[in-house]
Design a protein around this motif. Structure first.
Motif, PDB file in Angstrom:
ATOM      1  N   ASN A 196      57.484  30.643  52.548  1.00  0.00           N
ATOM      2  CA  ASN A 196      57.390  31.224  51.400  1.00  0.00           C
ATOM      3  C   ASN A 196      56.523  30.704  50.324  1.00  0.00           C
ATOM      4  OD1 ASN A 196      59.348  33.204  51.567  1.00  0.00           O
ATOM      5  ND2 ASN A 196      61.152  31.870  51.133  1.00  0.00           N
ATOM      6  N   TYR A 197      56.360  29.382  50.423  1.00  0.00           N
ATOM      7  CA  TYR A 197      55.133  28.579  49.426  1.00  0.00           C
ATOM      8  C   TYR A 197      53.982  29.167  49.878  1.00  0.00           C
ATOM      9  CZ  TYR A 197      52.029  24.946  48.483  1.00  0.00           C
ATOM     10  OH  TYR A 197      50.638  24.109  48.090  1.00  0.00           O
ATOM     11  N   LEU A 198      53.585  29.361  51.273  1.00  0.00           N
ATOM     12  CA  LEU A 198      52.479  29.592  51.647  1.00  0.00           C
ATOM     13  C   LEU A 198      51.957  31.120  51.526  1.00  0.00           C
ATOM     14  CD1 LEU A 198      52.172  27.660  55.200  1.00  0.00           C
ATOM     15  CD2 LEU A 198      50.982  27.284  53.211  1.00  0.00           C
ATOM     16  N   LYS A 199      53.030  32.008  51.546  1.00  0.00           N
ATOM     17  CA  LYS A 199      52.333  33.282  51.485  1.00  0.00           C
ATOM     18  C   LYS A 199      52.617  33.812  49.768  1.00  0.00           C
ATOM     19  CE  LYS A 199      57.280  35.413  51.926  1.00  0.00           C
ATOM     20  NZ  LYS A 199      57.017  35.954  50.547  1.00  0.00           N
ATOM     21  N   ALA A 200      53.066  32.930  48.999  1.00  0.00           N
ATOM     22  CA  ALA A 200      53.222  33.126  47.641  1.00  0.00           C
ATOM     23  C   ALA A 200      51.574  33.678  46.978  1.00  0.00           C
ATOM     24  CB  ALA A 200      53.660  32.279  46.837  1.00  0.00           C
ATOM     25  N   ASP A 201      51.787  34.603  46.329  1.00  0.00           N
ATOM     26  CA  ASP A 201      50.619  35.113  45.756  1.00  0.00           C
ATOM     27  C   ASP A 201      50.507  34.281  44.202  1.00  0.00           C
ATOM     28  OD1 ASP A 201      49.223  37.235  46.896  1.00  0.00           O
ATOM     29  OD2 ASP A 201      51.333  38.232  46.198  1.00  0.00           O
ATOM     30  N   ILE A 202      49.160  33.702  44.204  1.00  0.00           N
ATOM     31  CA  ILE A 202      48.756  32.763  42.936  1.00  0.00           C
ATOM     32  C   ILE A 202      47.425  33.642  42.359  1.00  0.00           C
ATOM     33  CG2 ILE A 202      49.744  30.784  43.784  1.00  0.00           C
ATOM     34  CD1 ILE A 202      47.170  29.662  44.693  1.00  0.00           C
ATOM     35  N   GLU A 203      46.781  32.905  41.707  1.00  0.00           N
ATOM     36  CA  GLU A 203      45.681  33.535  40.841  1.00  0.00           C
ATOM     37  C   GLU A 203      44.496  34.060  41.831  1.00  0.00           C
ATOM     38  OE1 GLU A 203      42.170  32.144  37.701  1.00  0.00           O
ATOM     39  OE2 GLU A 203      44.410  31.835  37.027  1.00  0.00           O
ATOM     40  N   ASP A 204      44.429  33.320  42.832  1.00  0.00           N
ATOM     41  CA  ASP A 204      43.204  33.532  43.724  1.00  0.00           C
ATOM     42  C   ASP A 204      43.542  34.148  45.061  1.00  0.00           C
ATOM     43  OD1 ASP A 204      41.277  32.650  42.034  1.00  0.00           O
ATOM     44  OD2 ASP A 204      41.402  30.645  42.487  1.00  0.00           O
ATOM     45  N   GLY A 205      44.723  34.688  45.014  1.00  0.00           N
ATOM     46  CA  GLY A 205      45.375  35.300  46.419  1.00  0.00           C
ATOM     47  C   GLY A 205      46.515  34.749  46.817  1.00  0.00           C
ATOM     48  N   ARG A 206      47.064  34.679  48.075  1.00  0.00           N
ATOM     49  CA  ARG A 206      48.025  33.966  48.508  1.00  0.00           C
ATOM     50  C   ARG A 206      47.761  32.547  48.872  1.00  0.00           C
ATOM     51  NH1 ARG A 206      52.159  37.704  50.367  1.00  0.00           N
ATOM     52  NH2 ARG A 206      51.555  39.670  50.950  1.00  0.00           N
ATOM     53  N   ARG A 207      48.827  31.667  48.731  1.00  0.00           N
ATOM     54  CA  ARG A 207      48.328  30.267  48.819  1.00  0.00           C
ATOM     55  C   ARG A 207      47.654  29.851  50.348  1.00  0.00           C
ATOM     56  NH1 ARG A 207      53.258  29.041  46.032  1.00  0.00           N
ATOM     57  NH2 ARG A 207      53.172  28.212  44.094  1.00  0.00           N
ATOM     58  N   VAL A 208      48.017  30.623  51.278  1.00  0.00           N
ATOM     59  CA  VAL A 208      47.356  30.052  52.250  1.00  0.00           C
ATOM     60  C   VAL A 208      45.693  30.580  52.538  1.00  0.00           C
ATOM     61  CG1 VAL A 208      47.935  32.298  53.576  1.00  0.00           C
ATOM     62  CG2 VAL A 208      47.650  30.044  54.878  1.00  0.00           C
ATOM     63  N   GLU A 209      45.684  31.526  51.782  1.00  0.00           N
ATOM     64  CA  GLU A 209      44.245  32.195  51.493  1.00  0.00           C
ATOM     65  C   GLU A 209      43.519  31.123  50.928  1.00  0.00           C
ATOM     66  OE1 GLU A 209      43.734  36.621  51.800  1.00  0.00           O
ATOM     67  OE2 GLU A 209      45.452  36.069  50.474  1.00  0.00           O
ATOM     68  N   VAL A 210      43.774  30.623  49.755  1.00  0.00           N
ATOM     69  CA  VAL A 210      43.388  29.377  48.785  1.00  0.00           C
ATOM     70  C   VAL A 210      43.030  28.128  49.846  1.00  0.00           C
ATOM     71  CG1 VAL A 210      43.792  27.980  46.766  1.00  0.00           C
ATOM     72  CG2 VAL A 210      44.244  30.472  46.620  1.00  0.00           C
ATOM     73  N   TYR A 211      44.049  27.763  50.513  1.00  0.00           N
ATOM     74  CA  TYR A 211      43.735  26.705  51.487  1.00  0.00           C
ATOM     75  C   TYR A 211      42.380  27.073  52.361  1.00  0.00           C
ATOM     76  CZ  TYR A 211      47.684  23.601  50.498  1.00  0.00           C
ATOM     77  OH  TYR A 211      48.790  22.687  49.910  1.00  0.00           O
ATOM     78  N   LEU A 212      42.519  28.221  52.871  1.00  0.00           N
ATOM     79  CA  LEU A 212      41.464  28.678  53.805  1.00  0.00           C
ATOM     80  C   LEU A 212      39.938  28.453  52.910  1.00  0.00           C
ATOM     81  CD1 LEU A 212      42.927  31.425  55.574  1.00  0.00           C
ATOM     82  CD2 LEU A 212      42.275  29.749  56.813  1.00  0.00           C
ATOM     83  N   GLN A 213      40.326  28.916  51.826  1.00  0.00           N
ATOM     84  CA  GLN A 213      38.804  29.068  50.904  1.00  0.00           C
ATOM     85  C   GLN A 213      38.717  27.604  50.446  1.00  0.00           C
ATOM     86  OE1 GLN A 213      38.714  28.286  47.487  1.00  0.00           O
ATOM     87  NE2 GLN A 213      36.612  28.462  47.643  1.00  0.00           N
ATOM     88  N   ARG A 214      39.525  27.054  50.133  1.00  0.00           N
ATOM     89  CA  ARG A 214      39.236  25.363  49.640  1.00  0.00           C
ATOM     90  C   ARG A 214      38.780  24.403  51.075  1.00  0.00           C
ATOM     91  NH1 ARG A 214      38.456  22.387  47.116  1.00  0.00           N
ATOM     92  NH2 ARG A 214      40.059  20.987  46.541  1.00  0.00           N
ATOM     93  N   ILE A 215      39.246  24.549  51.986  1.00  0.00           N
ATOM     94  CA  ILE A 215      38.812  23.936  53.279  1.00  0.00           C
ATOM     95  C   ILE A 215      37.506  24.177  53.786  1.00  0.00           C
ATOM     96  CG2 ILE A 215      39.770  24.826  55.044  1.00  0.00           C
ATOM     97  CD1 ILE A 215      40.057  21.129  54.603  1.00  0.00           C
ATOM     98  N   HIS A 216      37.148  25.584  53.666  1.00  0.00           N
ATOM     99  CA  HIS A 216      35.900  25.961  53.768  1.00  0.00           C
ATOM    100  C   HIS A 216      34.798  25.316  53.028  1.00  0.00           C
ATOM    101  CE1 HIS A 216      32.479  28.729  52.971  1.00  0.00           C
ATOM    102  NE2 HIS A 216      32.615  29.065  54.353  1.00  0.00           N
ATOM    103  N   SER A 217      35.174  25.286  51.731  1.00  0.00           N
ATOM    104  CA  SER A 217      34.148  24.449  50.543  1.00  0.00           C
ATOM    105  C   SER A 217      34.082  23.033  50.781  1.00  0.00           C
ATOM    106  CB  SER A 217      34.907  24.890  49.170  1.00  0.00           C
ATOM    107  OG  SER A 217      34.858  26.329  48.861  1.00  0.00           O
ATOM    108  N   ILE A 218      35.161  22.382  51.070  1.00  0.00           N
ATOM    109  CA  ILE A 218      35.124  20.918  51.660  1.00  0.00           C
ATOM    110  C   ILE A 218      33.996  20.711  52.885  1.00  0.00           C
ATOM    111  CG2 ILE A 218      36.490  18.991  52.118  1.00  0.00           C
ATOM    112  CD1 ILE A 218      38.844  20.232  50.626  1.00  0.00           C
TER     113      ILE A 218
END
Length: 237
Positions: A210-232
Motif C-alpha cells: 500500500n505504501y509503495l503503490k500510493a500516489d504522491i506528487e510525482d507518481g506512485r511511490r515505487v515509481e519515485v524510487y525508480l526515478q531517484r535511484i536512476h538519478s543517484i
C-alpha cells in the motif's frame, strides 16, 4: 590490459531501470483493464515485486561499479589487501619476515575473486558501510563519489536496503527497522529530494505494498524510487 568503462556500467543500469519501469507501467495498465475489482491488491503486489527487483539491480550495480573503479586504478585496493593479509598473520614472530605483495594492475577476474570470493554481490547494510568500503578500496578520485553523496540520497539508499530486507523476511525485526527509516527519509526542507516518501507506519501495518503503490506528487511511490535511484546512479559518472 583493456579496462572496464564505468560509464557503460552506469548506462546498463539506466537501461535496466527503464525496462523495469516500463514493465511496471505495462502490467499496471493490464491489471486496471482486466481486473479492476482487485486492482488495489494486485498493484500493491506488483509494486513490491518491482521494488525488490530494483533493489537487487542496485546491489549488482554497486558491485559492478566497484569492480570497474578498481580495474581502472587498483593501487589503493592492492595496498589494502596487502595490509589486511599482513595484519591477519597470527604469529607475530613470523610476521616480521613475511612480505605480502599484490600487483597494482589487477584484471577483472582477480578483482572479483578478492572482492567477492563467495561469488555474491558486495554486502553493505547501509551507506555508512558502503562509504567505508569505498575509502578502503578506491583511490580518492573514485572514493569521493561515495563520500560526496547527498544526505537525501544516503537516506534513500538506506531505505531501499531496509524495505528490501523486510520484503524478503517479513520478520518483526525487519519491520521495526523499516518503519524507523521511513520516519526519517523525508526532511522538513522544501528542497528535500525524498518528498512524499516519508510516512509514519504503525508497527501493526505490515502492508508495504500500500505504501509503495500510493500516489504522491510525482507518481506512485515505487515509481519515485525508480526515478531517484536512476538519478543517484548518474552521480557515479
Amino acid at each position: 590490459m583493456r579496462k572496464i568503462d564505468h560509464k557503460k556500467i552506469i548506462k546498463k543500469f539506466e537501461n535496466d531501470i527503464s525496462e523495469l519501469w516500463q514493465y511496471f507501467s505495462d502490467v499496471e495498465r493490464y491489471i486496471i483493464m482486466q481486473n479492476p475489482s482487485r486492482k488495489d491488491l494486485l498493484i500493491g503486489h506488483l509494486s513490491e515485486q518491482v521494488f525488490v527487483s530494483m533493489a537487487v539491480l542496485f546491489e549488482q550495480f554497486i558491485s559492478d561499479i566497484f569492480v570497474a573503479y578498481i580495474n581502472n586504478n587498483s593501487q589503493q585496493f592492492s595496498s589494502y589487501v596487502c595490509t589486511s593479509v599482513q595484519n591477519d598473520l597470527s604469529n607475530n614472530s613470523v610476521k616480521q619476515f613475511v612480505n605480502v605483495s599484490i600487483p597494482t594492475n589487477l584484471n577483472v577476474a582477480q578483482i572479483r575473486e578478492l572482492l567477492m570470493p563467495d561469488d555474491d554481490n558486495i554486502k553493505f547494510a547501509d551507506c555508512k558501510i558502503l562509504k567505508k568500503k569505498a575509502k578502503q578500496w578506491l583511490v580518492e578520485e573514485h572514493a569521493r563519489k561515495f563520500s560526496k553523496l547527498h544526505r537525501d540520497d544516503i537516506s534513500l539508499i538506506n531505505s531501499i536496503k531496509k524495505i528490501r530486507n523486510y520484503l524478503a523476511h517479513r520478520s518483526p525485526r525487519s519491520l521495526k527497522s523499516m518503519i524507523s527509516i521511513l520516519k526519517e527519509i523525508e526532511t522538513a526542507s522544501p528542497t528535500c529530494k525524498n518528498y512524499g516518501l516519508g510516512i509514519n507506519l504503525r508497527a501493526k501495518n505490515r502492508d508495504i505494498g500500500n505504501y509503495l503503490k500510493a500516489d504522491i506528487e510525482d507518481g506512485r511511490r515505487v515509481e519515485v524510487y525508480l526515478q531517484r535511484i536512476h538519478s543517484i546512479a548518474l552521480t557515479f559518472m
